[in-house]
Design an enzyme around this catalytic site. Structure first.
Site, PDB file in Angstrom:
ATOM      1  N   HIS A 158       0.816  -1.219   0.000  1.00  0.00           N
ATOM      2  CA  HIS A 158       0.000   0.000   0.000  1.00  0.00           C
ATOM      3  C   HIS A 158       0.848   1.268   0.000  1.00  0.00           C
ATOM      4  CE1 HIS A 158      -4.045  -1.824   0.770  1.00  0.00           C
ATOM      5  NE2 HIS A 158      -3.263  -2.854   1.040  1.00  0.00           N
ATOM      6  N   ASP A 366       3.625   9.450  -0.931  1.00  0.00           N
ATOM      7  CA  ASP A 366       2.443   8.684  -0.525  1.00  0.00           C
ATOM      8  C   ASP A 366       2.214   7.579  -1.547  1.00  0.00           C
ATOM      9  OD1 ASP A 366       0.176   8.086   1.021  1.00  0.00           O
ATOM     10  OD2 ASP A 366      -0.439  10.182   1.123  1.00  0.00           O
TER      11      ASP A 366
END
Ligand code: ADQ
Length: 458
Positions: A158, A366
């Site tokens: 992720h 991110d």
């Protein structure tokens, strides 16, 4: 269809499908489990008092079995707060300066992964498909293989994957790379992460990309791909439409009056660029006197990982900075920054996104960033707001045709983007929003889940 076994560090609490409190990922994975039947295994979040993890707790809900295990206090310290969050998290977010390589923590990480494999083993059937999630559990497949399991095993990361020069500062990088190569399919958020992974294989002559999404490492062939995670776009848009009548959203609207709202929503984490964002907001107000007293910046930031020293320090830094900006810029009738240290429920969050003229999403790094996608989905198609998005979020690779991309380290540049967003003509706002929304409707979280599982099963 084979049974599905999902393994992740934490397992979302059982909730009804489509419940307002559940995030898109939990809803999508639960739907996949419901369809095939299966198990979701992970850490209970508790540490046992007597340093014995105790038995596995099994609860059923429809066709899903939740299998939760406690860990010992030492495990939590070394595996979770130690190696996962003080080595892998900073390294994968390119923060070499924050990585703490304790031998004890590294050993604890591999030990807990072996423990997870042993807990999982008695539950497995030969044709189960196993899907492991995220950086806490990279060595899990290698452990299962060692125990003789031949099942299809996939892994999805992720968070970002760094280039070789960054990864290889980590003492156990080889074991981590071997850990990934033990899967049948390794999924990353973006093609950029996938390229970094191929670069890491090449750097130490471990292997390479061999075309068709396949890789070799140590003579073994496995698949790798980019699968950008997403949200339940249509459902979230519907939430946001209805949320206007929620009393909290109404109160927020009244309190803003005729000011423009800028919104930021993030876990309190150094990767999210919150201090740089506050600087950029301050610069924007100073540089644009016409907007003074006409704008409110709402930053909603629940605390996270407070046991890790960098996070505890950050809580103080951000609170002080928000106070300083308000002290410097505020007037008797205007508080420029509203800083909230709590979670809000998803319907309220959706309503607040829709109220905001600008979604300010400026992480320094991110994996994807779902806030950016939620902000877009929540907009009113007639009068949509503008997404100001960091080029270092995975989401930037998907939303670049509609968002204003910024470099979050460039304070002046981000301040200028804020001015441009607040002054943007309606027609341009609609066009930009429509491009992003079309993309998100087609690429929602269900598609992400199906794409990964189809490739794993193929
Ligand atoms: P996170 O780092 O947690 O996830 P993000 O993708 O933005 O980051 O997801 C956060 C989720 O939490 C969003 O759904 C958001 O709505 C919710 N949230 C954040 N603050 C909240 C608040 N105050 N109240 C309520 N909800 C809040 C990691 C990676 C990301 C990747 C995701 C999914 O770091 O890059 O996108 O996993 O793969």
């Amino acid at each position: 269809m084979s049974r599905l076994v999902i393994v992740s560090n934490r397992v979302p609490a059982p909730v009804k499908e489509g419940a307002a409190s559940a995030g898109g990922l939990a809803v999508a994975l639960k739907a996949a489990l419901e369809e095939r039947g299966g198990i979701w295994m992970g850490w209970s979040g508790k540490s046992s008092e007597n340093n014995e993890p105790g038995p596995l707790s099994l609860t059923g809900e429809g066709k899903i079995t939740y299998a939760l295990t406690d860990l010992t206090g030492k495990d939590v310290e070394e595996y979770y707060f130690g190696f996962a969050n003080r080595v892998l998290w900073p390294i994968c977010h390119y923060r070499l300066d924050l990585a703490e390589y304790g031998r004890k923590e590294m050993a604890g990480y591999f030990r807990v992964n072996r423990f997870f494999a042993h807990r999982l083993a008695p539950l497995l059937k030969p044709d189960d498909i196993i899907w492991v999630h995220d950086y806490h559990l990279i060595p899990l497949a290698a452990e299962l293989r060692q125990m003789g399991f031949k099942n299809r095993i996939g892994f999805f990361l992720h968070i970002p994957w760094p280039p070789a020069d960054v990864l290889y500062t980590m003492p156990v990088h080889e074991e981590i790379m071997h850990g990934l190569a033990a899967y049948d399919l390794v999924g990353f958020q973006t093609d950029h992460d996938l390229e970094n992974f191929a670069g890491c294989l090449r750097r130490e002559d471990m292997g390479d990309a061999i075309g068709d999404g396949r890789f070799t490492a140590n003579g073994k062939v496995f698949k790798g791909g980019a699968y950008g995670i997403s949200i339940e776009t249509a459902a979230f848009a519907e939430f946001a439409k209805k949320a206007g009548s929620h009393h909290m959203v109404q109160r927020a609207r009244q309190s803003i009056k005729d000011r423009d709202l800028i919104i930021g929503v993030d876990r309190l984490d150094y990767s999210k660029g919150i201090t740089q964002r506050l600087d950029a907001f301050e610069r924007f107000v100073v540089n644009n006197p016409a907007h003074q007293r006409k704008v409110t910046y709402l930053q909603i930031t629940p605390k996270s990982r407070s046991e890790v020293p960098e996070y505890e320090q950050m809580q103080r830094t951000v609170a002080e900075q928000a106070g300083r900006v308000n002290g410097a810029l505020g007037t008797v009738d205007w508080v420029p920054v509203r800083y909230i240290n709590r979670s809000v429920s998803r319907p309220i969050l959706a309503g607040l996104y829709r109220l905001a003229k600008v979604g300010l999403v400026t992480p320094l790094r991110d994996g994807m960033n779902l806030v950016a996608k939620e902000y877009v989905a929540a907009q009113d198609p007639e009068d949509p707001g503008v997404l100001v998005l960091s080029r270092f979020a995975g989401a930037a690779r998907e939303l670049k045709s509609g968002a204003l991309l910024v470099n979050p380290y460039d304070i002046e540049g981000t301040a200028n983007a804020l001015a441009r967003a607040l002054n943007m003509p309606m027609e341009e706002r609609r066009e930009r929003w429509q491009r992003m929304m079309d993309y998100l409707l087609e690429h929602d979280v269900t598609r992400w889940c199906d794409d990964f599982l189809n490739d794993l099963a193929a």
